[in-house]
Design a protein around this motif. Sequence first.
Motif, PDB file in Angstrom:
ATOM      1  N   ASP A 134      -4.374  -5.337  -8.607  1.00  0.00           N
ATOM      2  CA  ASP A 134      -4.858  -5.013  -9.953  1.00  0.00           C
ATOM      3  C   ASP A 134      -3.988  -3.951 -10.623  1.00  0.00           C
ATOM      4  OD1 ASP A 134      -6.946  -6.790  -9.542  1.00  0.00           O
ATOM      5  OD2 ASP A 134      -8.475  -5.233  -9.272  1.00  0.00           O
ATOM      6  N   GLN A 177      -9.301   6.290  -3.664  1.00  0.00           N
ATOM      7  CA  GLN A 177     -10.651   6.067  -3.134  1.00  0.00           C
ATOM      8  C   GLN A 177     -10.778   4.770  -2.344  1.00  0.00           C
ATOM      9  OE1 GLN A 177     -13.024   6.319  -6.673  1.00  0.00           O
ATOM     10  NE2 GLN A 177     -12.916   8.552  -6.770  1.00  0.00           N
ATOM     11  N   GLU A 178     -10.044   3.750  -2.732  1.00  0.00           N
ATOM     12  CA  GLU A 178     -10.193   2.432  -2.113  1.00  0.00           C
ATOM     13  C   GLU A 178      -8.946   2.070  -1.302  1.00  0.00           C
ATOM     14  OE1 GLU A 178     -11.780  -0.584  -4.774  1.00  0.00           O
ATOM     15  OE2 GLU A 178     -12.387   1.003  -6.157  1.00  0.00           O
ATOM     16  N   LYS A 179      -8.625   2.908  -0.355  1.00  0.00           N
ATOM     17  CA  LYS A 179      -7.364   2.808   0.379  1.00  0.00           C
ATOM     18  C   LYS A 179      -7.104   1.462   1.043  1.00  0.00           C
ATOM     19  CE  LYS A 179      -6.604   7.665   1.127  1.00  0.00           C
ATOM     20  NZ  LYS A 179      -5.608   7.811   0.112  1.00  0.00           N
ATOM     21  N   THR A 180      -8.126   0.775   1.505  1.00  0.00           N
ATOM     22  CA  THR A 180      -7.900  -0.462   2.244  1.00  0.00           C
ATOM     23  C   THR A 180      -8.104  -1.719   1.406  1.00  0.00           C
ATOM     24  OG1 THR A 180     -10.189  -0.464   3.002  1.00  0.00           O
ATOM     25  CG2 THR A 180      -8.570   0.608   4.430  1.00  0.00           C
ATOM     26  N   ASN A 181      -8.362  -1.566   0.132  1.00  0.00           N
ATOM     27  CA  ASN A 181      -8.652  -2.702  -0.727  1.00  0.00           C
ATOM     28  C   ASN A 181      -7.358  -3.276  -1.302  1.00  0.00           C
ATOM     29  OD1 ASN A 181      -9.500  -4.496  -2.723  1.00  0.00           O
ATOM     30  ND2 ASN A 181     -11.244  -3.220  -3.308  1.00  0.00           N
ATOM     31  N   VAL A 182      -6.969  -4.456  -0.830  1.00  0.00           N
ATOM     32  CA  VAL A 182      -5.746  -5.110  -1.287  1.00  0.00           C
ATOM     33  C   VAL A 182      -5.850  -5.492  -2.755  1.00  0.00           C
ATOM     34  CG1 VAL A 182      -4.253  -7.128  -0.966  1.00  0.00           C
ATOM     35  CG2 VAL A 182      -5.203  -5.947   1.018  1.00  0.00           C
ATOM     36  N   GLN A 183      -7.048  -5.834  -3.201  1.00  0.00           N
ATOM     37  CA  GLN A 183      -7.245  -6.218  -4.596  1.00  0.00           C
ATOM     38  C   GLN A 183      -6.889  -5.066  -5.534  1.00  0.00           C
ATOM     39  OE1 GLN A 183      -8.011  -9.407  -5.591  1.00  0.00           O
ATOM     40  NE2 GLN A 183      -7.433  -8.626  -7.585  1.00  0.00           N
ATOM     41  N   VAL A 184      -7.156  -3.842  -5.113  1.00  0.00           N
ATOM     42  CA  VAL A 184      -6.811  -2.669  -5.925  1.00  0.00           C
ATOM     43  C   VAL A 184      -5.308  -2.624  -6.155  1.00  0.00           C
ATOM     44  CG1 VAL A 184      -6.742  -0.146  -5.968  1.00  0.00           C
ATOM     45  CG2 VAL A 184      -8.800  -1.312  -5.213  1.00  0.00           C
ATOM     46  N   ARG A 231      -8.705   5.428  -8.338  1.00  0.00           N
ATOM     47  CA  ARG A 231      -9.175   4.198  -7.688  1.00  0.00           C
ATOM     48  C   ARG A 231      -8.331   3.902  -6.445  1.00  0.00           C
ATOM     49  NH1 ARG A 231      -9.043  -1.948  -9.967  1.00  0.00           N
ATOM     50  NH2 ARG A 231     -10.113  -2.863  -8.186  1.00  0.00           N
ATOM     51  N   ARG A 272       0.831  -1.209   0.000  1.00  0.00           N
ATOM     52  CA  ARG A 272       0.000   0.000   0.000  1.00  0.00           C
ATOM     53  C   ARG A 272       0.868   1.262   0.000  1.00  0.00           C
ATOM     54  NH1 ARG A 272      -4.322   1.675  -1.742  1.00  0.00           N
ATOM     55  NH2 ARG A 272      -4.747   3.676  -0.906  1.00  0.00           N
TER      56      ARG A 272
END
Length: 143
Positions: free
Chosen positions: A106, A96-103, A93, A40
């Motif tokens: 990707d 906006q999606e700070k905690t999403n590991v998938q982001v 993205r 992150r």
Amino acid sequence: MPISWDDSLLTGIPTVDAQHKELFRQVNAFHAAMLQGKAREELGKLLDFLGRYTQQHFFDEERFMEQYRCVAAATNKAAHQTLLKRFVELRQRFDQEKTNVQVVMDIYRELSDWLVNHVKAVDLLLRDAVQASHKTTVGAANG
């Protein structure tokens, strides 16, 4: 999986080749950070770096493609513009999606795939143009 640089990816333009190597290095540093659980934080740094570095790299590379009359010059420029637009979307993205590991995964996958595929499919056509230019120059000198 890290991406691999080797001399088969050389364009024949030292500036462009050094920039490509640095892009590969940065993307691989991000991959290493993912394995260490620091993805992150490192992705934010990578995106900041790419936002700055790719603009200069694209400018330089496009200039050389024009100089050497590379057949891929227009395709290359269009691909760069598409990536810059996509980069803005990826950055939004990410923000906006700070905690999403998938982001994180990707974005890494998309950027690393784009870099490798673009160098192999488009940028290496610059090597052909450089080599043709050198043959023309040598032929003119010997004629």
